[in-house]
Design a protein around this motif. Sequence first.
Motif, PDB file in Angstrom:
ATOM      1  N   VAL A   4      48.367  45.781  41.000  1.00 36.34           N
ATOM      2  CA  VAL A   4      46.948  46.041  40.742  1.00 36.34           C
ATOM      3  C   VAL A   4      46.254  46.404  42.053  1.00 36.34           C
ATOM      4  N   ALA A   5      45.481  47.485  42.029  1.00 34.44           N
ATOM      5  CA  ALA A   5      44.777  47.944  43.225  1.00 34.44           C
ATOM      6  C   ALA A   5      43.291  48.095  42.933  1.00 34.44           C
ATOM      7  N   GLY A   6      42.460  47.525  43.800  1.00 32.07           N
ATOM      8  CA  GLY A   6      41.018  47.721  43.719  1.00 32.07           C
ATOM      9  C   GLY A   6      40.364  47.055  42.525  1.00 32.07           C
ATOM     10  N   GLY A   7      39.099  47.441  42.291  1.00 31.73           N
ATOM     11  CA  GLY A   7      38.331  46.914  41.180  1.00 31.73           C
ATOM     12  C   GLY A   7      37.122  46.106  41.624  1.00 31.73           C
ATOM     13  N   TRP A   8      36.397  45.622  40.630  1.00 31.43           N
ATOM     14  CA  TRP A   8      35.201  44.806  40.836  1.00 31.43           C
ATOM     15  C   TRP A   8      35.586  43.343  40.684  1.00 31.43           C
ATOM     16  N   ASP A   9      35.286  42.510  41.684  1.00 28.56           N
ATOM     17  CA  ASP A   9      35.684  41.101  41.623  1.00 28.56           C
ATOM     18  C   ASP A   9      34.547  40.178  41.197  1.00 28.56           C
ATOM     19  N   GLY A  10      33.432  40.764  40.779  1.00 28.25           N
ATOM     20  CA  GLY A  10      32.268  39.981  40.375  1.00 28.25           C
ATOM     21  C   GLY A  10      31.182  39.970  41.414  1.00 28.25           C
ATOM     22  N   THR A  11      31.538  40.351  42.636  1.00 29.33           N
ATOM     23  CA  THR A  11      30.590  40.390  43.746  1.00 29.33           C
ATOM     24  C   THR A  11      30.550  41.755  44.421  1.00 29.33           C
ATOM     25  N   ARG A  12      31.713  42.360  44.559  1.00 29.60           N
ATOM     26  CA  ARG A  12      31.789  43.637  45.277  1.00 29.60           C
ATOM     27  C   ARG A  12      33.025  44.416  44.825  1.00 29.60           C
ATOM     28  N   ARG A  13      33.048  45.698  45.200  1.00 26.12           N
ATOM     29  CA  ARG A  13      34.240  46.503  45.011  1.00 26.12           C
ATOM     30  C   ARG A  13      35.233  46.170  46.117  1.00 26.12           C
ATOM     31  N   VAL A  14      36.488  46.072  45.747  1.00 23.60           N
ATOM     32  CA  VAL A  14      37.523  45.730  46.726  1.00 23.60           C
ATOM     33  C   VAL A  14      38.631  46.787  46.668  1.00 23.60           C
ATOM     34  N   SER A  15      39.469  46.813  47.688  1.00 29.13           N
ATOM     35  CA  SER A  15      40.609  47.726  47.716  1.00 29.13           C
ATOM     36  C   SER A  15      41.927  46.974  47.896  1.00 29.13           C
ATOM     37  N   SER A  16      41.879  45.653  47.861  1.00 23.89           N
ATOM     38  CA  SER A  16      43.070  44.835  48.064  1.00 23.89           C
ATOM     39  C   SER A  16      44.075  45.037  46.929  1.00 23.89           C
ATOM     40  N   VAL A  17      45.311  44.615  47.182  1.00 24.54           N
ATOM     41  CA  VAL A  17      46.419  44.797  46.240  1.00 24.54           C
ATOM     42  C   VAL A  17      47.070  43.453  45.950  1.00 24.54           C
ATOM     43  N   PHE A  18      47.397  43.206  44.689  1.00 25.08           N
ATOM     44  CA  PHE A  18      48.171  42.027  44.306  1.00 25.08           C
ATOM     45  C   PHE A  18      49.054  42.400  43.134  1.00 25.08           C
ATOM     46  N   SER A  19      49.913  41.480  42.715  1.00 25.17           N
ATOM     47  CA  SER A  19      50.862  41.817  41.652  1.00 25.17           C
ATOM     48  C   SER A  19      51.104  40.641  40.728  1.00 25.17           C
ATOM     49  N   TYR A  20      51.600  40.971  39.539  1.00 28.34           N
ATOM     50  CA  TYR A  20      52.076  39.977  38.576  1.00 28.34           C
ATOM     51  C   TYR A  20      53.548  40.257  38.313  1.00 28.34           C
ATOM     52  N   ASP A  21      54.382  39.246  38.527  1.00 29.04           N
ATOM     53  CA  ASP A  21      55.817  39.348  38.286  1.00 29.04           C
ATOM     54  C   ASP A  21      56.077  38.961  36.837  1.00 29.04           C
ATOM     55  N   SER A  22      56.413  39.949  35.991  1.00 29.22           N
ATOM     56  CA  SER A  22      56.570  39.688  34.563  1.00 29.22           C
ATOM     57  C   SER A  22      57.843  38.900  34.245  1.00 29.22           C
ATOM     58  N   VAL A  23      58.750  38.792  35.203  1.00 35.14           N
ATOM     59  CA  VAL A  23      59.967  37.999  35.000  1.00 35.14           C
ATOM     60  C   VAL A  23      59.714  36.538  35.349  1.00 35.14           C
ATOM     61  N   GLU A  24      59.130  36.294  36.510  1.00 33.87           N
ATOM     62  CA  GLU A  24      58.869  34.924  36.967  1.00 33.87           C
ATOM     63  C   GLU A  24      57.515  34.390  36.502  1.00 33.87           C
ATOM     64  N   GLY A  25      56.630  35.289  36.048  1.00 34.85           N
ATOM     65  CA  GLY A  25      55.302  34.856  35.634  1.00 34.85           C
ATOM     66  C   GLY A  25      54.435  34.420  36.795  1.00 34.85           C
ATOM     67  N   GLU A  26      54.624  35.059  37.959  1.00 29.24           N
ATOM     68  CA  GLU A  26      53.919  34.648  39.167  1.00 29.24           C
ATOM     69  C   GLU A  26      52.991  35.753  39.675  1.00 29.24           C
ATOM     70  N   TRP A  27      51.841  35.324  40.232  1.00 28.99           N
ATOM     71  CA  TRP A  27      50.899  36.225  40.880  1.00 28.99           C
ATOM     72  C   TRP A  27      51.091  36.137  42.390  1.00 28.99           C
ATOM     73  N   ALA A  28      50.836  37.232  43.095  1.00 30.05           N
ATOM     74  CA  ALA A  28      50.966  37.221  44.553  1.00 30.05           C
ATOM     75  C   ALA A  28      49.989  38.208  45.172  1.00 30.05           C
ATOM     76  N   LEU A  29      49.279  37.751  46.188  1.00 25.27           N
ATOM     77  CA  LEU A  29      48.413  38.632  46.978  1.00 25.27           C
ATOM     78  C   LEU A  29      49.262  39.312  48.025  1.00 25.27           C
ATOM     79  N   TRP A  30      49.165  40.634  48.121  1.00 27.01           N
ATOM     80  CA  TRP A  30      49.972  41.389  49.066  1.00 27.01           C
ATOM     81  C   TRP A  30      49.270  41.466  50.424  1.00 27.01           C
TER      82      TRP A  30
END
Length: 346
Positions: free
Chosen positions: A88-114
Motif C-alpha cells: 500500500v502506498a500513500g493515501g489519507w491517514d485522517g490528518t494529512r496525505r502521506v507517501s509512506s509504504v507498508f504491506s500486508y502479508d496474506s500468508v502470515e497475516g502480518e502488517w509491516a511498515l517499510w
Amino acid sequence: MASPRCQWTWNPVAQNDLFARAFHTCTAIRDKLYIYGGVKSGEPKEPPLGDMVLLDPEQELAQAVSVESGFRRSHHDGALLGDRWLCVAGGWDGTRRVSSVFSYDSVEGEWALWAEGPTNNPPVGLSSHTCTKISDYELRVIGREGGSRTQRRYASVYSLRVNPSTRTYWYKEEVSRTASRSGHSATLLPTDTKQGKKGGYSLYVFGGRDSAAIDIAGEWSKEKIHVSATPCPRLTEQLARLVATEGAARSAPKSLRHQSCAVIGPFLVVYGGETLTKSRDAVCNDLYIYDTRTSPRCWSHFPGSERQHKRVGHRICLLNDRLYLVGGFGADGKTPCPEICTLDIP
C-alpha cells in the motif's frame, strides 16, 4: 432489437456491513477478495478505516481477518507483489496525505511498515492517486500530490522501487508528467502498434479531470514488465458480444472521476464514478468498454438503468472469470453500499 442499456446488470452475491465502505482497495489473492481501508461516510472529520476484510466467494464467507492494522488509510492505492504481499502506498491517514509504504502479508497475516531507501525522493503526500505494478520490484505512481492545501497544475509521475524481502522502498520522480488529475484511472495495455511502435506495454491514464483525453505515462518492452494475464474466457466472450450490440454508443468517458476499471482479456472495463459536469445527481452507473482489438481503438458506452447500482469510490475486481463490484457510496454520494455484485451479461 433490445436497447444496449437492457443487456447487462449487476447481480448481488454477498451482503455484509463489513463491505460498506468507499475509497478503499480490493485485491484478488488466491481465489479470495481482500478489502482494505476506506471510509464509512463522507464526513471529512471521520477517520479512515484500518481493517482488512476477506470475501471467499466459493464458501460465501465474509470475515474480518485483521480488525486493526495500525495503519488507517483512504484514497490510497496499492499492488500485489509475489502473489502474497499487498503493498500500500500513500493515501489519507485522517490528518494529512502521506507517501509512506507498508504491506500486508496474506500468508502470515502480518502488517509491516517499510523503511525508506537511502535515495528516496518521496512526493509531499498522495491521495486519489494510482499505483500500477510494473514488476514485483517497481510500481508507477501518478496523481494528486501535495499537502492539505497544495495542488499542482500537473500530475507528477514517480517510479516506486520496492523490495519485499527487505521491506524497503524509494521514490524517484520521472521527467515526464501528465495533466493534473485526481480520482483518475491508470492501467497497462499493449502498446498501440498503429502508432509506429513495436510490441510492449503502455500505461494509459484517463479520468480525474474535465476531459476525455488519455495520457501515456510510460512505455516498456515485454522483457521489462511483469504482466500476468488472468484467464477469463467466459467474461471475454460476453464483453465481445456486448460491444458488438447494434446501436451501442461509441463514446469515451468524459469529465469522470473516482470510477474503477479492470482489464478483461483485450478489453478495459470502466464502471461508475461521478461526473464533474453536475452539481446534483452526479454519481454514475454507466459501463464503458475500451476495445483494443480495433484499429483505431474505440470506446463503447452502455448507460445504466438501475439507480441502486450507482457507485463512486468503489472498486471492480476480476476473480475467477467474474467481475465483482465492491463497496463505494451509492446514488447520494455519501451512503456506503454493503453489497458485493457480479457483472451479468445475458
